[in-house]
Structures are given as structure tokens and as C-alpha cells.
Design a protein around this motif. Structure first.
Motif, PDB file in Angstrom:
ATOM      1  N   TYR A 142       1.473  -3.638  -5.968  1.00 33.18           N
ATOM      2  CA  TYR A 142       1.403  -2.966  -4.662  1.00 33.18           C
ATOM      3  C   TYR A 142       2.214  -1.663  -4.676  1.00 33.18           C
ATOM      4  N   TYR A 143       3.458  -1.739  -5.174  1.00 33.55           N
ATOM      5  CA  TYR A 143       4.287  -0.530  -5.173  1.00 33.55           C
ATOM      6  C   TYR A 143       3.728   0.527  -6.130  1.00 33.55           C
ATOM      7  N   GLY A 144       3.154   0.062  -7.257  1.00 33.03           N
ATOM      8  CA  GLY A 144       2.519   0.985  -8.203  1.00 33.03           C
ATOM      9  C   GLY A 144       1.394   1.736  -7.510  1.00 33.03           C
ATOM     10  N   LEU A 145       0.572   0.996  -6.763  1.00 29.77           N
ATOM     11  CA  LEU A 145      -0.563   1.599  -6.045  1.00 29.77           C
ATOM     12  C   LEU A 145      -0.059   2.571  -4.968  1.00 29.77           C
ATOM     13  N   MET A 146       0.915   2.110  -4.173  1.00 28.03           N
ATOM     14  CA  MET A 146       1.422   2.951  -3.072  1.00 28.03           C
ATOM     15  C   MET A 146       2.015   4.255  -3.586  1.00 28.03           C
ATOM     16  N   SER A 147       2.706   4.193  -4.727  1.00 28.48           N
ATOM     17  CA  SER A 147       3.332   5.420  -5.223  1.00 28.48           C
ATOM     18  C   SER A 147       2.247   6.442  -5.610  1.00 28.48           C
ATOM     19  N   ARG A 148       1.041   5.935  -5.939  1.00 23.10           N
ATOM     20  CA  ARG A 148      -0.034   6.857  -6.316  1.00 23.10           C
ATOM     21  C   ARG A 148      -0.799   7.386  -5.111  1.00 23.10           C
ATOM     22  N   ILE A 149      -0.950   6.557  -4.080  1.00 25.23           N
ATOM     23  CA  ILE A 149      -1.867   6.964  -3.000  1.00 25.23           C
ATOM     24  C   ILE A 149      -1.169   7.447  -1.723  1.00 25.23           C
ATOM     25  N   LYS A 151       1.682   9.896   0.213  1.00 24.55           N
ATOM     26  CA  LYS A 151       2.544  11.075   0.032  1.00 24.55           C
ATOM     27  C   LYS A 151       3.981  10.737   0.412  1.00 24.55           C
ATOM     28  N   THR A 152       4.149   9.736   1.282  1.00 18.26           N
ATOM     29  CA  THR A 152       5.500   9.317   1.677  1.00 18.26           C
ATOM     30  C   THR A 152       6.033   8.368   0.609  1.00 18.26           C
ATOM     31  N   PRO A 153       7.208   8.681   0.016  1.00 18.24           N
ATOM     32  CA  PRO A 153       7.691   7.792  -1.045  1.00 18.24           C
ATOM     33  C   PRO A 153       8.031   6.386  -0.519  1.00 18.24           C
ATOM     34  N   ILE A 154       7.449   5.370  -1.129  1.00 19.56           N
ATOM     35  CA  ILE A 154       7.770   3.977  -0.794  1.00 19.56           C
ATOM     36  C   ILE A 154       8.382   3.389  -2.068  1.00 19.56           C
ATOM     37  N   ILE A 155       9.687   3.168  -2.019  1.00 21.93           N
ATOM     38  CA  ILE A 155      10.427   2.796  -3.233  1.00 21.93           C
ATOM     39  C   ILE A 155      10.243   1.311  -3.562  1.00 21.93           C
ATOM     40  N   LEU A 185       7.946   4.413   7.732  1.00 23.47           N
ATOM     41  CA  LEU A 185       8.458   5.262   8.828  1.00 23.47           C
ATOM     42  C   LEU A 185       9.889   5.718   8.536  1.00 23.47           C
ATOM     43  N   PHE A 186      10.712   4.795   8.013  1.00 21.42           N
ATOM     44  CA  PHE A 186      12.096   5.151   7.662  1.00 21.42           C
ATOM     45  C   PHE A 186      12.092   6.270   6.629  1.00 21.42           C
ATOM     46  N   SER A 187      11.180   6.164   5.679  1.00 19.12           N
ATOM     47  CA  SER A 187      11.100   7.171   4.620  1.00 19.12           C
ATOM     48  C   SER A 187      10.552   8.489   5.185  1.00 19.12           C
ATOM     49  N   TRP A 188       9.565   8.372   6.060  1.00 20.97           N
ATOM     50  CA  TRP A 188       8.886   9.553   6.601  1.00 20.97           C
ATOM     51  C   TRP A 188       9.825  10.443   7.411  1.00 20.97           C
ATOM     52  N   VAL A 189      10.760   9.831   8.176  1.00 24.40           N
ATOM     53  CA  VAL A 189      11.629  10.649   9.042  1.00 24.40           C
ATOM     54  C   VAL A 189      12.619  11.493   8.237  1.00 24.40           C
ATOM     55  N   THR A 228      -4.835   7.894   3.182  1.00 26.09           N
ATOM     56  CA  THR A 228      -6.270   7.974   3.458  1.00 26.09           C
ATOM     57  C   THR A 228      -7.032   7.961   2.132  1.00 26.09           C
ATOM     58  N   ALA A 229      -6.304   7.628   1.053  1.00 23.67           N
ATOM     59  CA  ALA A 229      -6.919   7.631  -0.279  1.00 23.67           C
ATOM     60  C   ALA A 229      -8.131   6.699  -0.381  1.00 23.67           C
ATOM     61  N   PRO A 230      -8.131   5.499   0.249  1.00 22.68           N
ATOM     62  CA  PRO A 230      -9.323   4.651   0.123  1.00 22.68           C
ATOM     63  C   PRO A 230     -10.594   5.338   0.609  1.00 22.68           C
TER      64      PRO A 230
END
Ligand code: UDP
Ligand code: MG
Length: 326
Positions: A142-149, A151-155, A185-189, A228-230
Motif C-alpha cells: 500500500y505505501y509503495g503504491l501511495m508513494s507512486r500515485i 503527490k502528498t508524501p505518505i510515509i 491531511l496532516f502531511s498536506w498542511v 486521481t491516478a486510477p
């Protein structure tokens, strides 16, 4: 003047852990009590066990404990939002009740904010020992996918456990979206962030409230909220299929002209029709998933309903309101 800290703790069926949690926070924070006034705000997310009764009793006996209680289970995201909205401290921390977020890190978090000028101190698990291997595997995917798709970093390994200054809390609360994925949201702000990494700690008691099904929906929601990558991916797949179809049409025309008409090949045709219609349905499904999120946003339903509360501010005072609907 003492600094004020509110610790927001979402709880759902945590009757076995809340006492342990309170005792541990008290133990860790008492050396700092001369300069930091700590308040604990439990958010009962519609527990079906004794949790509500325990925290209500606790708040009657202890001046530093308050609680909110939902009319039903609205989920941890809603509980965190309610807690952040009601928290009054200059510093606000979010923590789980099961001691998997070590309270021993709180003094270091305060130090980094006070002495090093950070606005947020976040935490991350270095390891996932004590967790089922399958869950770790899916989490890493999941984190591998999120880091690719996204723009907001999800660690990877990031926890909801963090301490924020008031401006950060206000920024998070100003995001009025219905579909809330707090880690995003925490990362986005933004703001000046510091990270503390620690080894995974097993639950103090009880069991995880997140089943594989709940985790799957949580992951799917976060993808829809932060990428919106999907949709783009499906459009690209559609384009690729069109190109393949054009090439195949050209091949068939040339074959017919050169070798004459042939009715061979209908099984492969059936497979292609199935494949293409499958991809089309998948595309419609993905667009539908985004549309359903828009639909929920337009309804503007409250994210939670508070049935009962006893919230304490820095100036010790009791403020009991029953059956208040947000
Ligand atoms: N929680 C909640 N609502 C829910 C599920 C969980 O408020 O619907 C709370 C739970 O009581 C705990 C925190 O969220 O304080 C984290 O849950 P848990 O420890 O079960 O998750 P895990 O650590 O296994 O990811
Ligand atoms: Mg836990």
C-alpha cells in the motif's frame, strides 16, 4: 504561565486499556507538571463495552480527564476530528489508547517544539514485529503504491501519533472535506515537521479494532482522497487498447486482401470482447468510486454525532452537556 497540552485519544471498545493508558501518561508527564498542564480528552467512538462508563467515571474523579461520546461507531478518523475540534491546548497530541504510541515520547516531542522550533512532531514505526506477516506485506504494498500515485508524501510506518502546535491544528480543522484521511491531511498542511522513529510496541491489552476488511476500505478511501491516478491509469489503458485494436484491424484487412476472407478466429474475438468490456466496466467502476465520494461530499452530513460530553479546558471547569447534536 503553564503551557497547555491536550492529548486526544480515540477509543473504541478499549475497556481493558484506558486505565493503563491514563496511568502511563500520568507517570511520564508528572516530572513536567510544573511547566506543562496536560489534559486527556477521550473520544468514545460508540463503544459497545464498558469504555464509556470507565472514562465517564475517570472524568468525574480526575480534573485532567474529559471525554466525548459518539451516538454510534463513526470510525477513528471521525473520532480524531472531534477530538481536535474540542481540544483547547496550545499543544495537541493524538494518541491510541493501547500504548502502541509510547507516551514516553511526549517529553521529547514537547522539547523539539519548544527548543527546536518545530510545529509538528510526527512518529513512525521502524519495524512491524508483533504484527501478522500478511498485514505487514499488504501495508508495504500500500505505501509503495501511495508513494507512486500521490503527490502528498505518505510515509511508510507513519502513525497518527503526533504533537501539533495550535496553528497546525487550526489548519487541519480548516480542511472541510467529508472523506478524511488524516495521515494525508496532516502531511498536506505542511509546517515544519520533525520525525521520531521507534520500534513497534505490542498492544497493552485487547485486540486490534482494524480487521483486514476495514483496512482495505481505509486504503481504498485514502487512494480516492489523495490521488486521481486510477482515473488517468484507466484512460491510458483505454488508449493502449485502442492502439492495439488499430494495429489488429490493419493486420486483418491486409490478411483478408492477401489471403481472402476467413471466418477463423472467433474464439480469440470472443476473448478480446470479454477483455475490453471488462476493462470498460473497471473504468466505469473507478469513475463511479470518485463520483460516490463527490456524492457524499455534497450531502454535507455531519461526520459524527456527539451524544454526551464532559470537556475540560485549561481553567479547570466542568461542562457537561447531554445529547448535543453536531
Ligand atoms: N479506534 C476508534 N474507532 C474505530 C477503531 C479504532 O476510535 O472504529 C481507536 C482504538 O480504540 C485505538 C485506535 O483507534 O485507540 C487504534 O486502533 P487499533 O489499536 O485497534 O489499531 P491498530 O493499532 O491495530 O492499527
Ligand atoms: Mg493499536
Amino acid at each position: 504561565m503553564k503551557q497547555t497540552l491536550t492529548i486526544v485519544v480515540p477509543v473504541y471498545n478499549e475497556a481493558e486499556t484506558v486505565d493503563l493508558f491514563y496511568a502511563e501518561v500520568k507517570r511520564v508527564m508528572s516530572p513536567l507538571s510544573s511547566r506543562v498542564q496536560t489534559r486527556i480528552l477521550f473520544v468514545d467512538d460508540g463503544s459497545e463495552d464498558e469504555t464509556k462508563a470507565i472514562i465517564s467515571k475517570m472524568s468525574e474523579v480526575n480534573e485532567d480527564v474529559g471525554y466525548l461520546s459518539f451516538s454510534r461507531n463513526f470510525g477513528k478518523e471521525a473520532a480524531m476530528l472531534a477530538g481536535l475540534s474540542e481540544a483547547t491546548g496550545e499543544l495537541v497530541a493524538v494518541m491510541d489508547a493501547d500504548l502502541q504510541d509510547p507516551p514516553s515520547l511526549l517529553p521529547e516531542m514537547i522539547r523539539r517544539i519548544d527548543d527546536e522550533g518545530y510545529d509538528v512532531v510526527c512518529t513512525r514505526r521502524k519495524t512491524r514485529n508483533c504484527e501478522p506477516l500478511l498485514r505487514t506485506f499488504f501495508t508495504n504494498c500500500y505505501y509503495g503504491l501511495m508513494s507512486r500515485i500521490s503527490k502528498t508524501p505518505i510515509i511508510n510506518g507513519a502513525r497518527d501519533f503526533r504533537m501539533m502546535t495550535r496553528p497546525v491544528v487550526e489548519a487541519v480543522l480548516s480542511l472541510g472535506e467529508y472523506n478524511r484521511f488524516s495521515k494525508g491531511l496532516f502531511s498536506w498542511v505542511g509546517f515544519k515537521q520533525s520525525w521520531i522513529a521507534y520500534d513497534n510496541v505490542p498492544r497493552s491489552a485487547g485486540e486490534s479494532k482494524f480487521s483486514y476488511k476495514k483496512l482495505f476500505y481505509y486504503a481504498a478511501d485514502s487512494v480516492l482522497s489523495f490521488s486521481t491516478a486510477p482515473i488517468l491509469g484507466t484512460a491510458m489503458l483505454g488508449l493502449l487498447f485502442c492502439l492495439i485494436a488499430f494495429v489488429m484491424i490493419a493486420v486483418i484487412i491486409i490478411k483478408t486482401v492477401v489471403f481472402g476472407d476467413s471466418t477463423n478466429g472467433w474464439p480469440s474475438l470472443a476473448c478480446i470482447v470479454l477483455l475490453v468490456s471488462g476493462v470498460q466496466m473497471m473504468g466505469i467502476g473507478i469513475v463511479g468510486a470518485y463520483l460516490s465520494k463527490v456524492y457524499m461530499e455534497t450531502k454535507k452530513r455531519p461526520l459524527y454525532i456527539i451524544k454526551e460530553k464532559n470537556v475540560k479546558t485549561e481553567q479547570p471547569q466542568k461542562n457537561v452537556q447531554k445529547n448535543r447534536v453536531f
